[in-house]
Motif scaffolding. Structure first.
Motif, PDB file in Angstrom:
ATOM      1  N   ASP A 525       0.782  -1.166  -0.137  1.00  0.00           N
ATOM      2  CA  ASP A 525      -0.001  -0.133  -0.089  1.00  0.00           C
ATOM      3  C   ASP A 525       0.854   1.256   0.267  1.00  0.00           C
ATOM      4  N   GLY A 526       2.156   1.083   0.006  1.00  0.00           N
ATOM      5  CA  GLY A 526       2.818   2.444  -0.100  1.00  0.00           C
ATOM      6  C   GLY A 526       3.120   3.077   1.228  1.00  0.00           C
ATOM      7  N   ARG A 527       2.629   2.648   2.326  1.00  0.00           N
ATOM      8  CA  ARG A 527       2.835   3.358   3.406  1.00  0.00           C
ATOM      9  C   ARG A 527       4.240   3.272   4.014  1.00  0.00           C
ATOM     10  N   ARG A 528       4.707   4.350   4.856  1.00  0.00           N
ATOM     11  CA  ARG A 528       5.875   4.341   5.500  1.00  0.00           C
ATOM     12  C   ARG A 528       5.952   3.283   6.445  1.00  0.00           C
ATOM     13  N   ARG A 529       6.987   2.569   6.565  1.00  0.00           N
ATOM     14  CA  ARG A 529       7.117   1.512   7.343  1.00  0.00           C
ATOM     15  C   ARG A 529       8.422   1.606   8.076  1.00  0.00           C
ATOM     16  N   SER A 530       8.566   1.116   9.655  1.00  0.00           N
ATOM     17  CA  SER A 530       9.618   1.099  10.339  1.00  0.00           C
ATOM     18  C   SER A 530      10.053  -0.029  11.164  1.00  0.00           C
ATOM     19  N   GLY A 531      11.374  -0.017  11.390  1.00  0.00           N
ATOM     20  CA  GLY A 531      11.757  -1.459  12.257  1.00  0.00           C
ATOM     21  C   GLY A 531      12.936  -0.996  13.071  1.00  0.00           C
ATOM     22  N   ALA A 532      12.942  -1.912  14.122  1.00  0.00           N
ATOM     23  CA  ALA A 532      14.075  -1.847  15.289  1.00  0.00           C
ATOM     24  C   ALA A 532      15.460  -2.341  14.733  1.00  0.00           C
ATOM     25  N   ASP A 533      15.478  -2.765  13.639  1.00  0.00           N
ATOM     26  CA  ASP A 533      16.966  -3.553  12.988  1.00  0.00           C
ATOM     27  C   ASP A 533      17.100  -2.723  11.755  1.00  0.00           C
ATOM     28  N   VAL A 534      16.996  -1.531  11.581  1.00  0.00           N
ATOM     29  CA  VAL A 534      17.450  -0.882  10.345  1.00  0.00           C
ATOM     30  C   VAL A 534      18.723  -0.523  10.427  1.00  0.00           C
ATOM     31  N   HIS A 535      19.451  -0.846   9.266  1.00  0.00           N
ATOM     32  CA  HIS A 535      20.941  -0.617   9.256  1.00  0.00           C
ATOM     33  C   HIS A 535      21.231   0.177   7.966  1.00  0.00           C
ATOM     34  N   GLY A 536      22.307   0.967   7.910  1.00  0.00           N
ATOM     35  CA  GLY A 536      22.798   1.515   6.561  1.00  0.00           C
ATOM     36  C   GLY A 536      24.145   1.010   6.259  1.00  0.00           C
ATOM     37  N   LEU A 537      24.394   0.777   5.193  1.00  0.00           N
ATOM     38  CA  LEU A 537      25.665   0.334   4.579  1.00  0.00           C
ATOM     39  C   LEU A 537      25.995   1.352   3.450  1.00  0.00           C
ATOM     40  N   ALA A 538      27.303   1.816   3.429  1.00  0.00           N
ATOM     41  CA  ALA A 538      27.888   2.343   2.304  1.00  0.00           C
ATOM     42  C   ALA A 538      29.100   2.020   2.060  1.00  0.00           C
ATOM     43  N   PHE A 539      29.582   1.668   0.782  1.00  0.00           N
ATOM     44  CA  PHE A 539      30.851   1.249   0.683  1.00  0.00           C
ATOM     45  C   PHE A 539      31.254   2.139  -0.703  1.00  0.00           C
ATOM     46  N   LEU A 540      32.616   2.205  -0.722  1.00  0.00           N
ATOM     47  CA  LEU A 540      33.238   2.798  -1.940  1.00  0.00           C
ATOM     48  C   LEU A 540      33.829   1.723  -2.923  1.00  0.00           C
ATOM     49  N   ALA A 541      33.073   1.614  -4.010  1.00  0.00           N
ATOM     50  CA  ALA A 541      33.501   0.767  -5.128  1.00  0.00           C
ATOM     51  C   ALA A 541      35.187   0.789  -5.290  1.00  0.00           C
ATOM     52  N   PRO A 542      35.883  -0.453  -5.466  1.00  0.00           N
ATOM     53  CA  PRO A 542      35.277  -1.744  -5.454  1.00  0.00           C
ATOM     54  C   PRO A 542      35.219  -2.519  -4.185  1.00  0.00           C
ATOM     55  N   GLY A 543      34.922  -1.726  -3.116  1.00  0.00           N
ATOM     56  CA  GLY A 543      34.853  -2.525  -1.785  1.00  0.00           C
ATOM     57  C   GLY A 543      36.211  -2.085  -1.024  1.00  0.00           C
ATOM     58  N   ILE A 544      36.797  -0.867  -1.240  1.00  0.00           N
ATOM     59  CA  ILE A 544      38.026  -0.770  -0.433  1.00  0.00           C
ATOM     60  C   ILE A 544      37.938   0.000   1.036  1.00  0.00           C
ATOM     61  N   TRP A 545      36.629   0.680   1.034  1.00  0.00           N
ATOM     62  CA  TRP A 545      36.092   1.360   2.331  1.00  0.00           C
ATOM     63  C   TRP A 545      34.630   1.171   2.499  1.00  0.00           C
ATOM     64  N   GLN A 546      34.406   1.056   3.765  1.00  0.00           N
ATOM     65  CA  GLN A 546      32.783   0.817   3.968  1.00  0.00           C
ATOM     66  C   GLN A 546      32.669   1.441   5.510  1.00  0.00           C
ATOM     67  N   ASN A 547      31.236   1.795   5.437  1.00  0.00           N
ATOM     68  CA  ASN A 547      30.708   2.232   6.690  1.00  0.00           C
ATOM     69  C   ASN A 547      29.427   1.695   6.992  1.00  0.00           C
ATOM     70  N   ARG A 548      29.199   1.043   8.330  1.00  0.00           N
ATOM     71  CA  ARG A 548      27.903   0.301   8.504  1.00  0.00           C
ATOM     72  C   ARG A 548      27.483   1.095   9.899  1.00  0.00           C
ATOM     73  N   SER A 549      26.175   1.507   9.847  1.00  0.00           N
ATOM     74  CA  SER A 549      25.672   2.207  11.159  1.00  0.00           C
ATOM     75  C   SER A 549      24.345   1.718  11.425  1.00  0.00           C
ATOM     76  N   THR A 550      23.791   1.937  12.589  1.00  0.00           N
ATOM     77  CA  THR A 550      22.497   1.568  13.210  1.00  0.00           C
ATOM     78  C   THR A 550      21.559   2.888  12.970  1.00  0.00           C
ATOM     79  N   LEU A 551      20.360   2.707  12.191  1.00  0.00           N
ATOM     80  CA  LEU A 551      19.751   3.863  11.814  1.00  0.00           C
ATOM     81  C   LEU A 551      18.119   3.786  12.830  1.00  0.00           C
ATOM     82  N   ALA A 552      17.910   5.144  13.199  1.00  0.00           N
ATOM     83  CA  ALA A 552      16.622   5.256  13.921  1.00  0.00           C
ATOM     84  C   ALA A 552      15.818   6.063  13.159  1.00  0.00           C
TER      85      ALA A 552
END
Length: 595
Positions: A525-552
């Motif tokens: 239905d397109g409604r916004r959803r939330s969860g207690a286990d949301v994480h973000g991952l960003a990495f620089l191609a081809p994988g030589i640097w990455q950052n992982r964090s928990t999101l609220a």
């Protein structure tokens, strides 16, 4: 290879499952399952007996596999060809479910446990999983169902609980300070720590503490009813069900290690510094005997007969044999290279030496011949000396299911070696992928004999369908197939959330903090959803640097991922949440360019 397929179907079992039976070349085979769906593991049972006499066929190691049925092939030929393919290890005709699998676990120097599948072939084995612990592990216990592993972590003050089907750490349980040795009986895991004992229920993981002061070691009797705890100079006997104190005795000196003799029904306490072993009756707490041994022994361990104990002594390059019937040292052997640990198979004792890569073997039928020398064989377990055995922890030499054989961890080589008895050298080696293995454990998920002639395994069947269950044994020759239908009773999973970028920047700037905002929308239905286990991952191609964090979630239900791109390049971004159907590295990633 003659195959008989006159199946006699019997009524379905309560709770799901099938029961079938037929004869194969004079052998009666009863096949039974409990469970018939993908939601829970299925229990497989094969009862084998001689058709003429009715006697159970015991002491064999049958193999079994599940393969989705091919109704186009003739039944006899399909079964025969399937078994031939499985035995040949044909990668193009692998079983959908293998009931013969076992896994080798290596407790590493770092805070991790490597899970390796040796059936992919020694030397080219596959690392299946890496269990990450809060702190390095010391000792472990696998439950009899082979589905849970408990690992003590002294630096964390906790015991980790791992699922050996899904290969993940379920949770960590707080204990007293510095948890060390683990023992288990039918109901509980017992933990020695600096506050006494911690008792963990094996099923519901509830915890009870027993205050005894610092417990240096603990041991259970053969029936798992009485537990002996070594606290300072005292040996305290505890009821292993109610946790009530039953007896207490103060021992001479400062004993450090315990071992239980099933033959003598006594607990033996080793005082390595004073050169004494004290035999205690756990029923009464009475001291039976004190035995003089050479000082410096690293271990006391009883052979499978429960009568003869081996004491490797790295300080004196000696091995002593203690007879629990006479409570005396009856044999001695000079063993160079600082022997510090022993392990057993039904036929051999394996003596590990910290100063050598050569493992020495002693046939168990030599033990107990008073005054007679011990004949020693040997084999190389790697290229470098094995180094010190883990203190107070797991074994670095363990029996392998494909016996008679053992697995040996060589920390310096970063390898695990398989040795088959009777050979002059190892049959092969398992790589540890750069990690240092300290202790080993085998988790056998294959068929195992319980009652005489009954072979069982419990294994999940992840995919619904109609299967051929193929059973094979070499001696006596068995090659038979059964039919099993598996259903999927689970409701279909909800559609994963959609990841939508909110006001995405045209580009990022290297060295400048960036804030990327997202919304997670319901797939229906397109409604916004939330969860207690949301994480973000960003990495620089081809994988030589990455950052992982928990999101609220913010007040409007959106999420913000903040990081600083270290340099120019393309950055891949994932928003992950298992509860919302967004598993790791799912296919909804976004790409940003930093200049």
């Amino acid at each position: 290879m003659a195959l008989l397929f006159a199946l006699l179907p019997l009524p379905a079992l309560a709770g799901g499952g099938v029961r079938q039976q037929h004869d194969d070349q004079g052998i009666a085979i009863a096949f039974e399952t409990r469970g018939d769906d993908t939601d829970t593991p299925v229990e497989f049972r094969f009862a084998l007996s001689d058709k003429a006499s009715g006697r159970p066929i015991s002491g064999i190691r049958p193999a079994a596999w599940l393969g989705l049925r091919d109704d186009r092939a003739a039944p006899g030929q399909a079964c025969k060809q399937r078994i031939a393919n499985y035995l040949a290890g044909d990668l193009f005709h692998r079983a959908d479910v293998d009931l013969n699998s076992y896994f080798v676990l290596a407790m590493n120097d770092e805070a991790s446990i490597s899970v390796v599948d040796p059936l992919f072939g020694f030397g080219g084995s596959k690392l299946l999983a890496l269990l990450t612990l809060e702190q390095p592990g010391l000792d472990w216990q696998l439950t009899p169902e082979r589905e849970r592993l408990f690992v003590s972590m002294p630096a964390a003050g906790k015991v980790a609980v791992a699922d050996t089907r899904l290969w993940n750490v379920e949770r960590s349980i707080a204990t007293g300070p510095n948890p060390r040795q683990l023992r288990q009986n039918d109901d509980y895991i017992w933990v020695a720590d600096d506050a006494g004992l911690t008792r963990i229920d094996r099923r519901d993981l509830s915890v009870q503490r027993v205050a005894l002061g610092t417990v240096r070691d603990l041991e259970l009797d053969a029936r798992g009813e009485k537990l002996a705890a070594l606290a300072g100079k005292k040996l305290i006997v505890v009821d292993a069900h109610s946790a009530a104190r039953l007896a207490e005795i103060e021992l001479p000196g400062t004993p450090q290690q315990l071992a239980y003799s099933a033959a003598a029904q006594a607990v033996y306490a080793l005082d390595a510094e004073a050169g004494q072993v004290h035999a205690v009756d756990p029923a009464s707490g009475r001291l039976r005997a004190s035995i003089a041994v050479e000082s410096g022994a690293a271990q006391i361990r009883f052979a499978p007969d429960g009568r003869h104990a081996l004491l490797p002594n790295p300080q004196r390059n000696r091995l002593q044999v203690l007879d629990a019937a006479s409570n005396a040292i009856v044999q001695n052997a000079d063993i160079s290279g600082a022997p510090d640990q022993v392990a057993f198979t039904p036929l051999q004792a394996y003596v590990r030496r910290r100063g050598s890569e050569i493992v020495q073997l002693i046939a168990l039928d030599q033990l107990g011949r008073t005054g007679q020398p011990l004949n020693v064989a040997e084999f190389p377990a790697g290229q470098n000396p094995l180094g010190p055995a883990p203190a107070d922890g797991g074994d670095s030499i363990v029996a392998a299911p494909e016996g008679p054989a053992v697995l040996v961890a060589n920390a310096a080589d970063k390898m695990i070696y398989l040795y088959r008895e009777g050979m002059a050298a190892p049959a092969g080696g398992l790589r540890t992928y750069g990690r240092v293995p300290r202790a080993l454990l085998v988790v056998d998920h294959g068929l195992r004999e319980g009652r005489r002639g009954e072979y069982t395994a419990r294994m999940p069947v992840p995919k619904a369908g109609s299967y051929d269950v193929a059973l094979f044994a070499d001696s006596p020759r068995i090659a038979s197939c059964f039919r099993l239908d598996i259903t999927d009773k689970r409701p279909p999973p909800p559609a994963p959330a959609r990841v939508v970028a909110l006001d995405p920047p045209a580009q990022l700037k290297a060295g400048i903090p960036a804030e990327l905002r997202f919304a997670l929308l319901d797939g229906a239905d397109g409604r916004r959803r939330s969860g207690a286990d949301v994480h973000g991952l960003a990495f620089l191609a081809p994988g030589i640097w990455q950052n992982r964090s928990t999101l609220a979630a913010a007040a409007d239900g959106s999420y913000a991922l903040r990081f600083t791109p270290p340099q120019a390049g393309l950055y891949y971004v994932w928003i992950e949440a298992e509860s919302l159907g967004l598993a790791r590295r799912h296919n909804q990633f976004l790409v940003y360019e930093a200049k």
